[in-house]
Design an enzyme around this catalytic site. Structure first.
Site, PDB file in Angstrom:
ATOM      1  N   TYR A 443       9.385 -49.270  47.405  1.00 45.99           N
ATOM      2  CA  TYR A 443      10.047 -49.276  46.100  1.00 45.99           C
ATOM      3  C   TYR A 443       9.149 -49.846  44.998  1.00 45.99           C
ATOM      4  CZ  TYR A 443      11.995 -54.075  47.170  1.00 45.99           C
ATOM      5  OH  TYR A 443      12.212 -55.382  47.497  1.00 45.99           O
ATOM      6  N   GLU A 444       9.584 -49.653  43.792  1.00 46.91           N
ATOM      7  CA  GLU A 444       8.805 -50.081  42.619  1.00 46.91           C
ATOM      8  C   GLU A 444       7.421 -49.426  42.639  1.00 46.91           C
ATOM      9  OE1 GLU A 444      10.640 -51.853  40.491  1.00 46.91           O
ATOM     10  OE2 GLU A 444       8.996 -51.720  39.037  1.00 46.91           O
ATOM     11  N   GLY A 445       7.383 -48.156  43.123  1.00 47.66           N
ATOM     12  CA  GLY A 445       6.110 -47.435  43.264  1.00 47.66           C
ATOM     13  C   GLY A 445       5.499 -47.671  44.625  1.00 47.66           C
TER      14      GLY A 445
END
Lengths: 607, 607
Positions: A443-445
Site C-alpha cells: 500500500y501507499e505505492g
C-alpha cells in the site's frame, strides 16, 4: 507473544546524541512550545500508553478482527476504550495547530509517537493515522469554513478521516478513477461511485468519519488531469458544526486480509452522497501529491516498527531456548544445551533485525527533521521553501518507504525463523508480525512504484542524476571528516566505494535509458534496494561516529556498553548486509530486453 | 484464486529431453514395471486428480481449517472424499512393493506425483506424505511380522502413519527427548510422554494411524545415543491384522498455525500407550537418519510447489490487470492502460517465479533419479551401494531443502506483489500461498540446520571439501563440452567463474575453521544460499543446452517457442538471480567474531 517495550534509550540516542533535536527545534517557528521537559513527557507518556494500553490489544485484535454488520463495523474488544484514552490524552492533536485545539508541536514528535504506537499495535495506529491525511488536506486546501467545521473535531480525535482513492479497477493508476461528482444548485455535489481498500473507512471509534474522495466532475478532462477532491462526511455537519443528517455513503463490506485484521478496510459505496469540493476543480491529484512524501514516510515507519517488534519477540526466546552446543564449545555448561543465542547463525538473524530497526529508525528521525521544516514553511506560508524541502524529502521517501518496508518484512520473517517451528504457531505471536508487515510493501505505492518514483521521477527526469551526486558528496564529506578515526576507518572506506559505485550506476542507467527506455523499469527495484543499502550504511556510520566519539572522550561512561554495541552492530551491517548491494548492482545493469523480449503468451505453455 | 494446471509440458521436457528418464528406468531392477504408457497414465491421472479434486479444496480447506473436538479431529469439508478417491486410485502404493499391494514403481514417479499433488494442495498432500516416513521405517527396520501387519494397510492408504519426534523442549536437538518406554513382561512397551507438531497426528481420513515414536528405554544412555524407535498404533491391530483395541495415545489439541491449516498438526499425549520396539534399542536416531535425505527432498518439493502455484495465480492477473503505460510506449493502445505484464518490473517478478519453479523442478527431478537408485539398492539389499548413493544425495538435499524453500517463499511473495493491494486480500488466494510456504524453511530442519548440515557435516567434516571439488569438476566438464555453443557461451563463462569461486570459498572457510570454529555457523547460511544459486545455474544451463540443441537441429518445431522461452528464462536467471551469490560470497568470509563478540545482555539496553 512479543510484549512491547518502548526503546527509549535508542530514541534518545538519536534525538539527543546523533541528530541534536534540541538545536533543530530552536530553528522552527514553534520552538517556544517545545522544550526538554515537554519532549520527555511526550516520550514517556507515549511509551506508557503503548506498553500498557496498545500492546496488550495487539494479538487479541488479530484473533478477533473487525465485524461488519449491515454497514456498521465494530472494532475488536478493547479498541474503543483504547481510542477514548488516546483522545483523552490529546495525542491526535500533538502536531496540529493550537488554533484548532492541537498542541502545535513539531511534526517529528508526532512521527516518533506514531513509531511507538505502530510498533505496539499497527492496526490500531492506522485509525488515527488516516485522519492525518484528511487533516493535512483540509488544512492546506480547505476554506476557512471547512477548516472551522472539521478541524476541531479531527484534531480532538472525536471525528476521524480517510483518504478515498482506490477503486476496483485502479489503485496506482488513478487516472482511471470513475467516481462521479454532479454539481447541485446549492453549490454542493452528489458523489457516486465505489471506493475500495479504504482504511478506517467505517468503524465504531468516532462519532463521525470525514472522507476525502477523489472524483470526476461532469466536464472533467480524461485521466489524471480531471480529478477533483471532495469532502464527504459520514454525517453531514450542522451549521454549528455538530453531527447532523446521515450521508449516503455506506460500507458495503470489509476485506478479509492476510494481516492488520484489527484495522477495518472498507468498501465504500457513495450513492449520490453529498460532497463539498475542496481545492480547485481538476487539481485533486496535484493536491494529493502535496502530502505524498510525508504519507510515505509514515508508511516507511512500518518497516522499522515490525523489525523492532519482531526483534523484541525473538531476543528473549533466543536467550531461553536451549538447543545443541555452540561450535566453539559449551556456553551454558550447566544446562542440557546452550541457549540458541550462542549459535552464530541465530545471532546473524537477531543482528539483522536489530540493524534494520535501529538503522531504519535513524533514517526516519533524520527525515522527520525535514518534515518539521516543511510543516514550518507551510505554516509560514512560504511555498518556495516548502517546495524546496519537499524535493529534498522526495529523494528520501521512495528509498525509505521501499527499502525499509522490504527489510521490515525480512526482519519479521527472521523473528519467526529464530523460533523454528514455534514461530509458525499463532500463540507465540511471531507469525502475526509477518502477516502485518506484508502489507507495507503493497500500500501507499508498491515497492515497484517507489522504485520508479526514485529512479524515473526523482533521479533521472527530475535532476538528471544530480540528486545522487549531491547526496554522495554529503557522504564523502562525512568520510573526509572521519578518515583518520580508527573506529571508523572501514566504514569510511566502504562508504567511499559505494558512493563511487552509486554515481557510476546512475550515470550508466542515464546513458542507457536514452536508447532503452524500459531499463528505467527493469533496473528500478534493484536500484532502489542498492540505494537503500547504501543510505542505511551512511546512517550506521553516523551512529558509529557518535558512539566512537563518546568512547574516546569517556563521555557517558554508564553508557559505554551501549556505545560499544552500536559500533558492533554498525560493523555487522557493513559485514553482512551492505554486501547485498553488489548483487543488485550487477543485476540492474543487464539490458531490459532480458525482461521484455519474452512474449506474453510464451510465459507458459501449459496454462 | 489460483486454479492448478499440471505443468505437463515442462515435466515431460525434464523427464524425456533433459534427464532421459526412460534410459534411467532401464537401469533399475523394477524396470519391467515401468514403460512409456505407464508413465503417461500416471502423469495424466495425477494431473486429473490434482486439477479436479485437490485444487478446488485448496482455498476452502484454508478457510475452514481442521476441527478438534475432545480428542477427535475432523478435516475440512471434502477432504475425506478426496482422500477416498486417492486410496481408490491406488496412489499411495505407487512406489511401494507389490508384495504389500503396491505397484512397485520407481520412487521418482512418486516424487513427481507428490510435486503435482503438493502444488495443487499442500495441506492435503501432507497426510499421505507422512505415511511414507512411517512405511519406509517399517520396511527397512521392521520384523516380518511388523511388515505383514502394517504395510498392506499403509500401502493401500486405509491406514496412515506419522513420525513422532518433536517434544515441547526440543525439535532439532533430539538428544533432549524425554518420552519413556517401559518394557513389559509380554515384550511390549508402555510409552509415556508428549509429542508436539505431529503432522497428520490425528484426523478422520483413515481407520487407523500408525505412529513411529522416538522414546527412551529405562537404561538408555543420555543424549542421542539413547533413543529407540517404537510403533504405537492408534488402534492396536488384532492377530489377523484388523482394527482392535483403542491405544492410550490421545490428541490433546491441534495447533493454530499461520498456514497449511487443512493439515492437522497434533499434540499427542502418550499415557502408557502400548508400543512395539522397531529396530535395535538405542539406535533409533540412526534409523531416522536413514531416510533423512529422501524426507528432506520431499520438503524441498514444497519450494517448487509454491513458486509454481503462485506463478499460476500471478500470470493471468498480470495479463488482465490494466495500469499505466509501458515506458517504451503503449502496448495495449486500444485499452485505457497497458496490462501490467508489459511493465519490465512486473516481468522481473513473474520471471523470478518461473525461473525458481522450473529451475527447482529440474533440481528435484535430477535428484529423484538418485533416490530411485537408492530404493533399488535397498530393495536389492546392497547396503554399500545404498550408503554411497546416500552420500551423493546427502550433498544435494540440504541445498535443495534450504535454498528451494527460501526461494519458494520469495516466489510466493512475488506473486502477492504482482497483485498489489489485492494480493493481501484472502479471496484472491495469493496470500494463502505465502502463509503455506512459510512453514517450509522451518520444518524438517530449518534453513540454519540445513546450512550447518551442508557446510559442517557434508562439506568440511565429511569430505574436507572434496565434495565441492567433485561437483564443480562435473560442472566444468559440462562447460568444456559446450564452450563452443553460441547459445551457451555466457552460461559457460559464468559457470566457470562461479565454480572457481565456490572452490575458493570452501578452501578459505576450511582453513579459517581450524582456528575459528564458529565460522562454520556464521558462514553457513550464506554458503548454502551461494551453493543454491550456483547449483541452480548449472541446472538452468543444462536445460538451455537441451533447448539450444533442439533449436539447432530443428527438432520439435512445434515446440520452438517453448525452447526459445527456456533460453530466455535461463538468461534471466543468470542476469538477475545468480548475481545475488556475490553478496553471499562477500558476507560469509567475514570473521565470526562480528557475530559472536556482542554479549548476550548487550543486544538491547531497553528490554
Amino acid at each position: 507473544m512479543p510484549v512491547y517495550k518502548a526503546p527509549l534509550r535508542d530514541i534518545r540516542f538519536l534525538m539527543n546524541e546523533v541528530f541534536d533535536f534540541s538545536s533543530h527545534y530552536k530553528t522552527l517557528s514553534n520552538s517556544d512550545l517545545v522544550d526538554a521537559d515537554t519532549i520527555d513527557m511526550i516520550l514517556e507518556g507515549a511509551a506508557d500508553f503503548c506498553e500498557n494500553t496498545l500492546s496488550p490489544l495487539y494479538q487479541s485484535g488479530d484473533s478477533e478482527g473487525c465485524h461488519w454488520n449491515n454497514g456498521d463495523v465494530t472494532t475488536p474488544k478493547g479498541y474503543k476504550e483504547a481510542y477514548d484514552q488516546f483522545v483523552q490524552g490529546g495525542w491526535q492533536g500533538l502536531s496540529y495547530p493550537e488554533q484548532y485545539g492541537g498542541q502545535g508541536l513539531p511534526l517529528s514528535l508526532n512521527i516518533i509517537k506514531s513509531e511507538m504506537m505502530g510498533t505496539a499495535n499497527w492496526s490500531f495506529t492506522m485509525y488515527p493515522g488516516l485522519s492525518m491525511g484528511c487533516m493535512n488536506t483540509i488544512l492546506e486546501f480547505g476554506t476557512e469554513q471547512q477548516k472551522n467545521t472539521y478541524m476541531p473535531h479531527l484534531v480532538a480525535g472525536t471525528w476521524s478521516g480517510t483518504m478515498c482513492l482506490t477503486e476496483p479497477q485502479c489503485g496506482t493508476d488513478l487516472g482511471q478513477v470513475k467516481t462521479k461528482a454532479e454539481p447541485q444548485s446549492n453549490g454542493h455535489y452528489k458523489i457516486s461511485g465505489t471506493k475500495i481498500f479504504i482504511s478506517a473507512g467505517e468503524h465504531d471509534l468516532t462519532e463521525n468519519i470525514v472522507h476525502i474522495v477523489l472524483a470526476r466532475l461532469p466536464d472533467a478532462p480524461k485521466g489524471t488531469k480531471g480529478i477533483s477532491l471532495f469532502i464527504v462526511p459520514k454525517f453531514l455537519p450542522t451549521e454549528d458544526g455538530q453531527i447532523g443528517e446521515r450521508n449516503a455513503v455506506n460500507c458495503g463490506s470489509i476485506e478479509h486480509k492476510m494481516g492488520i485484521k484489527a484495522s477495518a478496510t472498507a468498501v465504500l459505496n457513495f450513492e449520490e452522497a453529498t460532497g463539498f469540493l475542496i481545492g480547485e476543480p481538476n487539481k485533486g491529484l496535484h493536491a494529493m501529491f502535496t502530502f505524498m512524501n510525508t504519507a510515505r514516510l509514515g508508511t516507511a515507519v512500518q518497516g522499522v516498527a515490525h523489525a523492532e517488534l519482531s526483534f523484541q519477540g525473538a531476543l528473549p526466546y533466543a536467550r531461553e531456548r536451549l538447543s545443541m552446543r555452540a561450535l566453539s564449545g559449551k556456553k551454558d555448561p550447566d544446562k542440557v544445551a546452550d541457549a540458541i543465542i550462542h549459535h552464530a547463525d541465530v545471532r546473524r538473524m537477531l543482528l539483522t533485525q536489530k540493524a534494520i530497526a535501529e538503522g531504519g529508525r535513524a533514517m526516519i528521525y533524520y527525515t522527520a527533521q525535514i518534515a518539521d521544516k516543511m510543516s514550518d514553511a507551510l505554516a509560514q506560508g512560504d511555498q518556495a521553501k516548502y517546495q524546496e524541502l519537499d524535493a529534498t524529502l522526495g529523494f528520501y521517501t521512495p528509498i525509505l518507504k521501499g527499502f525499509l518496508t522490504e527489510m521490515g518484512f525480512e526482519s519479521a520473517n527472521q523473528g519467526v525463523q529464530v523460533f523454528g517451528g514455534h514461530g509458525y504457531i499463532k500463540e507465540w505471536g511471531m507469525e502475526q508480525i509477518v502477516r502485518d508487515a506484508r502489507i507495507a510493501t503493497l500500500y501507499e505505492g508498491t515497492t515497484g512504484v517507489q522504485a520508479l518514483d526514485l529512479l524515473g521521477r526523482k533521479v533521472l527526469i527530475g535532476t538528471r542524476g544530480k540528486i545522487i551526486a549531491t547526496y554522495t558528496s554529503e557522504i564523502l564529506k562525512f568520510c573526509g571528516q572521519h578518515a583518520r578515526n580508527k573506529y571508523l576507518r572501514r566504514f569510511v572506506w566502504d562508504l567511499t566505494k559505494i558512493c563511487t559505485q552509486w554515481g557510476l550506476l546512475t550515470t550508466r542507467i542515464w546513458l542507457t535509458a536514452r536508447k532503452d527506455r524500459d531499463i528505467v523499469s527493469s533496473a528500478s527495484v534493484d536500484y532502489l534496494m542498492f540505494s537503500g543499502y547504501a543510505m542505511m550504511a551512511y546512517f550506521w556510520a553516523q551512529q558509529a561516529a557518535v558512539a566512537s566519539d563518546k568512547i574516546e572522550k569517556g563521555d557517558g561512561k554508564e553508557s559505554i556498553d551501549f556505545y560499544k554495541a552500536k559500533l558492533k552492530v554498525a560493523n555487522f551491517y557493513f559485514d553482512r548486509l551492505l554486501p547485498r548491494s553488489q548483487g543488485h548492482a550487477e543485476a540492474m545493469m543487464n539490458p531490459s530486453r532480458g525482461l521484455t523480449s519474452l512474449k506474453s503468451e510464451h510465459f507458459s505453455f501449459d496454462y
